[in-house]
Design a protein around this motif. Sequence first.
Motif, mmCIF file in Angstrom:
data_model
loop_
_atom_site.group_PDB
_atom_site.id
_atom_site.type_symbol
_atom_site.label_atom_id
_atom_site.label_comp_id
_atom_site.label_asym_id
_atom_site.label_seq_id
_atom_site.Cartn_x
_atom_site.Cartn_y
_atom_site.Cartn_z
ATOM 1 N N ILE A 193 1.335 3.863 -11.442
ATOM 2 C CA ILE A 193 1.644 3.059 -10.105
ATOM 3 C C ILE A 193 3.005 2.076 -10.410
ATOM 4 C CG2 ILE A 193 0.978 0.665 -9.203
ATOM 5 C CD1 ILE A 193 -1.663 1.890 -8.924
ATOM 6 N N LYS A 194 3.293 1.658 -11.886
ATOM 7 C CA LYS A 194 4.570 0.814 -12.273
ATOM 8 C C LYS A 194 5.670 1.843 -12.081
ATOM 9 C CE LYS A 194 6.485 -1.981 -15.494
ATOM 10 N NZ LYS A 194 6.578 -2.639 -17.084
ATOM 11 N N GLY A 195 5.539 3.019 -12.391
ATOM 12 C CA GLY A 195 6.728 3.945 -12.018
ATOM 13 C C GLY A 195 7.027 4.055 -10.570
ATOM 14 N N GLU A 196 6.281 4.297 -9.818
ATOM 15 C CA GLU A 196 6.378 4.408 -8.180
ATOM 16 C C GLU A 196 6.892 2.962 -7.639
ATOM 17 O OE1 GLU A 196 5.780 7.094 -6.118
ATOM 18 O OE2 GLU A 196 6.349 7.728 -8.412
ATOM 19 N N LEU A 197 6.299 1.901 -8.225
ATOM 20 C CA LEU A 197 7.084 0.392 -7.838
ATOM 21 C C LEU A 197 8.365 0.464 -8.207
ATOM 22 C CD1 LEU A 197 4.147 -1.929 -8.612
ATOM 23 C CD2 LEU A 197 4.730 -1.259 -6.411
ATOM 24 N N THR A 239 -4.081 7.015 -2.499
ATOM 25 C CA THR A 239 -3.493 5.990 -1.743
ATOM 26 C C THR A 239 -4.145 4.539 -2.386
ATOM 27 O OG1 THR A 239 -3.052 6.908 0.512
ATOM 28 C CG2 THR A 239 -3.169 4.555 0.280
ATOM 29 N N TYR A 240 -3.312 3.670 -2.733
ATOM 30 C CA TYR A 240 -3.531 2.415 -3.494
ATOM 31 C C TYR A 240 -3.052 1.326 -2.745
ATOM 32 C CZ TYR A 240 -4.917 5.196 -7.486
ATOM 33 O OH TYR A 240 -5.732 6.073 -8.110
ATOM 34 N N THR A 241 -3.656 0.043 -2.783
ATOM 35 C CA THR A 241 -3.206 -1.220 -2.465
ATOM 36 C C THR A 241 -2.942 -1.954 -3.636
ATOM 37 O OG1 THR A 241 -4.216 -1.493 -0.178
ATOM 38 C CG2 THR A 241 -3.667 -3.537 -1.053
ATOM 39 N N VAL A 242 -1.742 -2.543 -3.890
ATOM 40 C CA VAL A 242 -1.232 -2.859 -5.284
ATOM 41 C C VAL A 242 -0.761 -4.526 -5.010
ATOM 42 C CG1 VAL A 242 -0.070 -2.812 -7.338
ATOM 43 C CG2 VAL A 242 -0.925 -0.737 -6.118
ATOM 44 N N VAL A 243 -1.229 -5.394 -5.885
ATOM 45 C CA VAL A 243 -0.802 -6.662 -5.712
ATOM 46 C C VAL A 243 0.023 -6.713 -7.243
ATOM 47 C CG1 VAL A 243 -0.897 -9.248 -5.816
ATOM 48 C CG2 VAL A 243 -2.464 -7.757 -4.215
ATOM 49 N N LEU A 254 1.314 12.590 -10.746
ATOM 50 C CA LEU A 254 1.190 11.576 -11.507
ATOM 51 C C LEU A 254 -0.221 10.934 -11.836
ATOM 52 C CD1 LEU A 254 4.050 9.053 -10.079
ATOM 53 C CD2 LEU A 254 4.209 10.831 -11.880
ATOM 54 N N LEU A 255 -1.067 11.524 -11.228
ATOM 55 C CA LEU A 255 -2.459 11.398 -11.521
ATOM 56 C C LEU A 255 -3.078 11.525 -12.850
ATOM 57 C CD1 LEU A 255 -3.869 12.202 -7.803
ATOM 58 C CD2 LEU A 255 -2.984 10.077 -8.653
ATOM 59 N N ASN A 256 -2.191 12.503 -13.605
ATOM 60 C CA ASN A 256 -2.974 12.520 -14.994
ATOM 61 C C ASN A 256 -2.399 11.354 -15.912
ATOM 62 O OD1 ASN A 256 0.053 13.354 -14.644
ATOM 63 N ND2 ASN A 256 -0.173 14.655 -16.786
ATOM 64 N N LEU A 257 -1.611 10.658 -15.398
ATOM 65 C CA LEU A 257 -1.158 9.224 -16.243
ATOM 66 C C LEU A 257 -2.192 8.172 -16.002
ATOM 67 C CD1 LEU A 257 2.727 9.461 -15.368
ATOM 68 C CD2 LEU A 257 1.735 10.203 -17.414
ATOM 69 N N THR A 299 0.736 -1.183 -0.017
ATOM 70 C CA THR A 299 -0.142 0.045 0.118
ATOM 71 C C THR A 299 0.922 1.276 0.134
ATOM 72 O OG1 THR A 299 -1.659 -1.083 1.152
ATOM 73 C CG2 THR A 299 -1.762 1.224 1.309
ATOM 74 N N PHE A 300 0.558 2.213 -1.121
ATOM 75 C CA PHE A 300 1.564 3.303 -1.009
ATOM 76 C C PHE A 300 0.689 4.547 -1.664
ATOM 77 C CE2 PHE A 300 2.236 0.715 -4.819
ATOM 78 C CZ PHE A 300 2.390 1.600 -5.760
ATOM 79 N N ARG A 301 1.379 5.697 -1.554
ATOM 80 C CA ARG A 301 0.916 6.793 -2.178
ATOM 81 C C ARG A 301 1.179 7.155 -3.639
ATOM 82 N NH1 ARG A 301 2.944 10.913 -0.084
ATOM 83 N NH2 ARG A 301 1.150 12.526 0.068
ATOM 84 N N VAL A 302 0.518 7.547 -4.295
ATOM 85 C CA VAL A 302 0.701 8.040 -5.782
ATOM 86 C C VAL A 302 0.620 9.634 -5.526
ATOM 87 C CG1 VAL A 302 0.356 7.986 -8.266
ATOM 88 C CG2 VAL A 302 0.106 5.893 -6.905
#
Length: 201
Positions: free
Chosen positions: A26-30, A67-71, A17-20, A10-13
């Motif tokens: 999310i991949k860029g942040e990961l 804030t997203y939770t990503v698998v 970046l929200l215009n992408l 779980t992390f913040r974007v």
Amino acid sequence: MFYLSRIEHTFRVPPSLLNLPIEEAIKGELEKLFLDKVIADLGLCVSVYDIKSIEGGFIFPSDGAATYTVVFRLIMFRPFVGEIIAAKVKESNATGLRLSIGFFDDIYIPAHLFPKPSSFKPDPNKKDKGTWEWEYDEEPYIIDGIDEIKFRVHNVNYPPIPIEQPKEAKPFAPMVITGSIDEDGLGPVSWWVDAEETKES
């Protein structure tokens, strides 16, 4: 040597970046979070393989980030004990060899895991550097740093992060591979090519 590891995080974007497209953001942040980082017991992350699910997108009061939770799955470099790997010599000193496979440099072959008898020849022009030599059948076999070295993984260790580190200490390595060249077929590849050629002649 390489594995897929499934992780939930779980992390913040950030708002910038929200215009992408959300998966691209999310991949860029990961990649910022995990690429070239070591995760204890999982290994070194070399790539984000894919994203399995994305949930959330909540924006909390007074916070413009979502804030997203990503698998997702990461490609991890984690050699297993007993695996044979080819590498190049990065350093050679009285304690043994340090090897590199290009994207990872913390591979060590300590002197006690060399073929016996082996001896170290100091370089008078380079402090603490030199060349290792194995003697077999009264012939010297030199590790000259030019050939690839084949080694067997002896141990993979994830040292705890030090609270304080002396100024003169080496940079902290979160994953350390210890290898052995004390077997037939291991060591510089030229040792065994030369041996085959000698047998044939």
